[in-house]
Design an enzyme around this catalytic site. Structure first.
Site, PDB file in Angstrom:
ATOM      1  N   ALA A  74       0.825  -1.206   0.000  1.00  0.00           N
ATOM      2  CA  ALA A  74       0.000   0.000   0.000  1.00  0.00           C
ATOM      3  C   ALA A  74       0.861   1.258   0.000  1.00  0.00           C
ATOM      4  CB  ALA A  74      -0.931  -0.005   1.208  1.00  0.00           C
ATOM      5  N   ASP A  75       1.938   1.252   0.771  1.00  0.00           N
ATOM      6  CA  ASP A  75       2.840   2.401   0.772  1.00  0.00           C
ATOM      7  C   ASP A  75       3.465   2.610  -0.593  1.00  0.00           C
ATOM      8  OD1 ASP A  75       3.224   3.682   3.515  1.00  0.00           O
ATOM      9  OD2 ASP A  75       3.336   1.568   4.022  1.00  0.00           O
ATOM     10  N   GLY A  76       3.863   1.525  -1.251  1.00  0.00           N
ATOM     11  CA  GLY A  76       4.468   1.651  -2.571  1.00  0.00           C
ATOM     12  C   GLY A  76       3.503   2.238  -3.585  1.00  0.00           C
ATOM     13  N   SER A  80       2.986   5.860  -2.872  1.00  0.00           N
ATOM     14  CA  SER A  80       4.120   6.703  -3.267  1.00  0.00           C
ATOM     15  C   SER A  80       4.003   7.126  -4.721  1.00  0.00           C
ATOM     16  CB  SER A  80       5.446   5.964  -3.035  1.00  0.00           C
ATOM     17  OG  SER A  80       5.713   4.992  -4.032  1.00  0.00           O
TER      18      SER A  80
END
Length: 396
Positions: free
Chosen positions: A168-170, A173
């Site tokens: 999810a962070d990727g 980003s």
């Protein structure tokens, strides 16, 4: 550096773990000057995340690349003043503090835009700046759970499954970098900056297909199916005779037919249900048995070669060891070697894409905590005595 696509753009990365710092890294890869701002006594936790060698964090070497490292305590008077000076020189600030934190420090967007009306402030949080969940801690795992991803991932008779990395962070980003460029483009027209409010849960949700429309129109949700798909078959991972694994996809009807001919089951093509992806998915057991049995009798290299000759879709399932020597990835320049002052030459994944008219920038690996503080403060007009006072006061 001047030939890079984003040369002349200055980005302040005041975020931590992981969406914001990754977004800043992507912008830096394209030539933006990135200044990483961390607390003097509480570094970005990613510096201690994952494996290390000789006391050097390996993830930070990549995540911190192309970023000058500065320490400022934004909650202090001296740190606030220095940050405002830095903001006055910047195009973009990326932060992921809980909502209202910057405002409490006197660094809300009104304060920042007062010194820099063209500033783009990207605010990356778990659930956004408004709503009842706005102040909840927002980690990628929570987004993977609440987006619908975990519910549809895993074996049919097993529990919901989370990825073993920051998916999810990727994704967030990439969305953040995109949103920043949209806001900068709008600034070209209006002359004004603006706030980007990005909730990590939303980009993750956007990757999951028409789950909301399906629920709205059909009242159904996508079930967990392991490696299978409800849209086509055969689609799975299969073990080869030498203990390796391959993945097969048959999203196109013509590919599905080629696979059946290759594995010696052409009669299945004539079945009425074989004519559609959903029909094939309903007979996945039969198709997996045919394909899996054929693959199990051959080595991975034999399987890949046969599929390629038949113009069918297959891929070996790689580990990092395989990635490092793959000729296609070498041809693309996906794997880069960077000189690191602590570890020597290290392999990293390069930028996400290539531009025909501009070179990406991989200038240096992740810097030590606060390594560039004094230099950057001097550029902002602080003399040696003022810099020393900031350090003495714990503001830098």
């Amino acid at each position: 550096m001047s030939d890079a696509a984003l040369a002349g753009l200055r980005v302040i990365d005041a975020s931590t773990l992981f969406a914001g710092p990754l977004a800043a890294m992507h912008l830096g890869d394209m030539g933006a000057e990135v200044v990483k701002v961390e607390h003097p006594r509480r570094p970005d936790p990613s510096r201690g995340h994952g494996p290390s060698k000789d006391g050097q964090n390996l993830w930070w070497k990549t995540l911190g690349r192309n970023k000058r490292a500065v320490t400022l305590d934004l909650s202090s008077g001296g740190g606030r003043e220095a940050f405002l000076r830095l903001v006055a020189t910047a195009d973009v600030v990326i932060e992921n503090f809980r909502p209202d934190t910057l405002e409490r420090w006197g660094l809300g967007y009104d304060d920042l835009s007062a010194v820099n009306p063209g500033l783009v402030l990207a605010r990356v949080t778990g659930f956004g700046q408004i709503g009842p969940y706005r102040r909840r801690p927002g980690f990628g795992t929570l987004a993977e759970a609440m987006s619908g991803f975990a519910a549809m991932t895993g074996e049919a008779d097993g529990p919901p499954t989370l990825p073993p990395f920051g998916l999810a962070d990727g994704i967030a980003s990439l969305a953040t970098a995109y949103a920043v460029m949209v806001a900068l483009h709008a600034r070209e027209r209006t002359g004004r900056g603006q706030v980007v409010d990005l909730a990590i849960v939303e980009p993750m949700m956007a990757m999951l297909g028409p789950q909301l429309t399906r629920w709205d129109q059909l009242g159904t949700v996508q079930p967990r199916q392991g490696n299978r798909s409800s849209n086509n078959a055969p689609r799975n991972t299969y073990r080869t005779a030498d203990g390796r694994w391959v993945a097969v996809s048959t999203s196109a009807q013509s590919i599905a037919e080629r696979v059946m001919r290759l594995v010696g089951r052409p009669e299945l093509i004539d079945e009425e249900w074989f004519a559609t992806g959903s029909g094939r998915a309903a007979h996945a057991d039969e198709l997996d048995e045919a394909v899996g049995g054929w693959i199990a009798a051959r080595s991975r290299d034999e399987v890949v070669a046969a599929f390629e000759e038949a113009q069918a879709a297959v891929a070996p399932i790689y580990t990092a060891e395989d990635i490092a020597v793959d000729p296609q990835l070498q041809a693309l320049g996906t794997i880069r070697r960077m000189q690191d002052p602590d570890l020597g030459k290290i392999a990293v994944q390069g930028p996400l894409f290539r531009l025909s008219e501009a070179d990406p920038v991989l200038a240096f690996t992740g810097r030590g905590h606060g390594a560039d503080t004094d230099e950057v403060l001097a550029e902002l007009g602080y003399d040696d005595a003022a810099i020393a006072r900031l350090h003495e006061d714990g503001a830098a």
